[in-house]
Write a protein that holds these residues in place. Structure first.
Motif, short mmCIF file in Angstrom:
data_model
loop_
_atom_site.label_atom_id
_atom_site.label_comp_id
_atom_site.label_asym_id
_atom_site.label_seq_id
_atom_site.Cartn_x
_atom_site.Cartn_y
_atom_site.Cartn_z
N ASP A 1 0.90 -1.38 -0.08
CA ASP A 1 -0.10 -0.07 0.21
C ASP A 1 0.81 1.13 -0.19
O ASP A 1 0.45 2.40 -0.81
N GLU A 2 1.93 1.23 0.84
CA GLU A 2 2.63 2.49 0.92
C GLU A 2 4.03 2.24 1.56
O GLU A 2 3.90 1.34 2.69
N LEU A 3 4.93 3.03 1.40
CA LEU A 3 6.26 2.87 1.67
C LEU A 3 7.10 4.11 2.17
O LEU A 3 8.49 4.33 2.46
N ALA A 4 6.20 5.16 2.00
CA ALA A 4 6.91 6.49 2.22
C ALA A 4 7.04 6.77 3.70
O ALA A 4 6.06 6.31 4.40
N PRO A 5 8.07 7.59 4.08
CA PRO A 5 9.05 7.94 3.40
C PRO A 5 10.30 6.72 3.07
O PRO A 5 10.31 5.94 3.82
N LEU A 6 10.89 6.86 2.24
CA LEU A 6 11.99 5.55 1.82
C LEU A 6 13.42 5.71 2.63
O LEU A 6 13.69 4.78 3.09
N ILE A 7 13.67 7.03 2.67
CA ILE A 7 15.06 7.23 3.23
C ILE A 7 15.03 6.75 4.71
O ILE A 7 16.32 5.92 5.04
N PRO A 8 14.22 6.89 5.60
CA PRO A 8 14.14 6.40 7.22
C PRO A 8 14.37 5.03 7.34
O PRO A 8 14.34 4.58 8.40
N ARG A 9 13.89 4.32 6.23
CA ARG A 9 14.11 2.90 6.24
C ARG A 9 15.15 2.39 5.68
O ARG A 9 15.56 0.97 6.06
N ALA A 10 16.03 3.11 5.19
CA ALA A 10 17.43 2.56 4.87
C ALA A 10 18.26 2.14 5.99
O ALA A 10 18.18 2.54 7.11
#
Length: 447
Positions: free
Chosen positions: A23-32
């Motif tokens: 459904d959604e993955l925003a934001p991406l950078i904090p998941r790196a």
């Protein structure tokens, strides 16, 4: 060819890849990953990799060709179930290649365990695992046991369905502070190198050479890398923001992009600083477009890119005139190239064909490479080399690693910037231009 290639031959392993929409993955950078970020994005969309299923390491003059050969073999044998079908879905590897054939830096393709992606308003998760085929002999079985993490194909299929968990976004931390100092080439030596390059250009040895310099600092807070990348993405949203094997940056220059038979590139050469106000800013942009020096430098870079791409295309079009590309700290002259592939080349094939461009090496290429190696005084490593990603079909997006820094395992941070030197280059002006180009990465580290 590579240690990875030899291990795969012994084990007769294959990659099992499963991509599903979410459904959604925003934001991406904090998941790196905070310590080993793998990331490729622009305007908030792209891919983030977590974990490491496979690493292909190459070096030397055939580093791109060797990596491409291994990747083609792996991709052809992979078990891929892609239920999204967008650029960046299915099997992907993040890559960064050394600039020079003689560089001591290793070139890499990294296949993560988990890929999180967003594009065109859609989000997906890809899980990649390594499966081992049944051994044909006892001796083969002994060799297979040497490959860490391999299991049966059923095991890999299960792993590809749920190995790493999707991480929740981490709280944003402060940007780590790194104090940079001149590296191997202090400012006065850089100016002397520019003067020598102009002398050789005026003597007819070459038409253009790109000379770079480095700044060196020390990073004490690895967890802060996400904050550094976040700042690059916020300040320079129209660039390719990347993080691959310790190389991080925000590049405005597309080396090559391949997508279902189409190829595109963006050539940058010719630079000026932004103005203090709106009127001054417009004046600087107009002056850049009218600058004979900058237009000549730009024309050399475009001609070089066209020469390298044209043999691989059925059609290749260029912007009729260079346009000004606006970034927060400077203006560039830019030309977009777009065409149709004519020989079935993959993105890595084209990376090999076009690197290094005149925009980061010079003209003629062979002479320029020799001159810059003599005058720069340091190993560029992966600076100005290709950085990006490639998928199982050979498509991908690759930029030139500019406005970047390499973070070594001991915490040393090396930032890089360079300028194209032509016959009327002024050493002090070129030094000032490197300072402008250092700004994005220096400020991203709290400078």
């Amino acid at each position: 060819m590579t240690n990875t290639d030899a291990a795969l031959e012994r084990s007769r392993s294959r990659l099992v890849v499963r991509t599903e929409p979410v459904d959604e993955l925003a934001p991406l950078i904090p998941r790196a990953d905070p310590r080993h970020p793998l990331l490729w994005m622009r305007r908030g969309e792209g891919i983030v990799g977590l974990g490491e299923t496979l690493r292909i390491e190459t070096s030397g003059v055939d580093r791109v060709a060797d990596a491409a050969a291994v990747w083609t073999e792996l991709s052809a044998d992979a078990d891929i179930d892609d239920r999204v079908g967008l650029p960046g879905t299915g099997l992907v590897a993040f890559g960064a290649f050394a600039f020079a054939d003689e560089s001591a830096s290793t070139s890499v393709l990294i296949v993560p365990e988990l890929v999180l992606g967003r594009r065109d308003g859609r989000a997906w998760v890809t899980r990649i695992a390594l499966a081992e085929r049944p051994a044909e002999t006892d001796a083969d079985a002994d060799d297979d046991a040497d490959l860490a993490g391999a299991g049966t194909e059923d095991d890999a299929d299960a792993a590809a369905s749920g190995s790493l968990e999707i991480p929740e976004p981490a709280p944003r931390r402060r940007v780590p502070r790194v104090t940079f100092e001149p590296g191997a080439v202090p400012p006065e030596r850089y100016e002397a190198a520019v003067a020598e390059a102009v002398r050789r250009i005026d003597g007819g040895e070459l038409a253009k050479v790109v000379l770079a310099r480095e700044l060196v600092g020390e990073l004490h807070e690895e967890d802060g890398l996400r904050a550094t990348i976040h700042r690059l993405a916020e300040d320079y949203p129209d660039t390719w923001v990347f993080a691959v094997d310790g190389l991080i940056g925000a590049s405005p220059e597309t080396l090559v992009r391949v997508d279902h038979g189409t190829v595109s590139a963006r050539v940058l050469a010719g630079t000026t600083s932004r103005g203090a106000g709106e009127a001054s800013d417009r004046e600087r942009a107009v002056a850049l477009t009218e600058s004979a020096k900058d237009r000549a430098e730009h024309a050399l870079a475009v001609a070089s890119a066209v020469k390298r791409l044209e043999p691989h295309t059925a059609r290749l079009d260029a912007s009729p005139e260079p346009f000004t590309l606006q970034l927060p700290n400077l203006w560039h002259l830019a030309t977009d190239l777009k065409g149709t592939l004519g020989d079935g080349s993959s993105a890595l094939d084209l990376v090999r064909a076009v690197h290094p461009t005149a925009a980061v090496a010079g003209t003629p290429r062979r002479v320029a490479l020799s001159v810059l190696a003599e005058l720069e005084g340091f190993d560029r490593g992966r600076y100005a080399g290709p950085v990006g990603w490639v998928d199982g079909d050979g498509d991908g997006e690759w930029a030139i690693a500019l406005r970047c820094a390499q973070i070594d395992v001991d915490g040393t941070v090396r930032a890089y910037a360079g300028c194209g030197i032509v016959h009327d280059s002024v050493p002090a002006d070129e030094l000032a231009e490197t300072d402008m180009k250092f700004r994005p990465i220096v400020e991203a580290f709290g400078g």
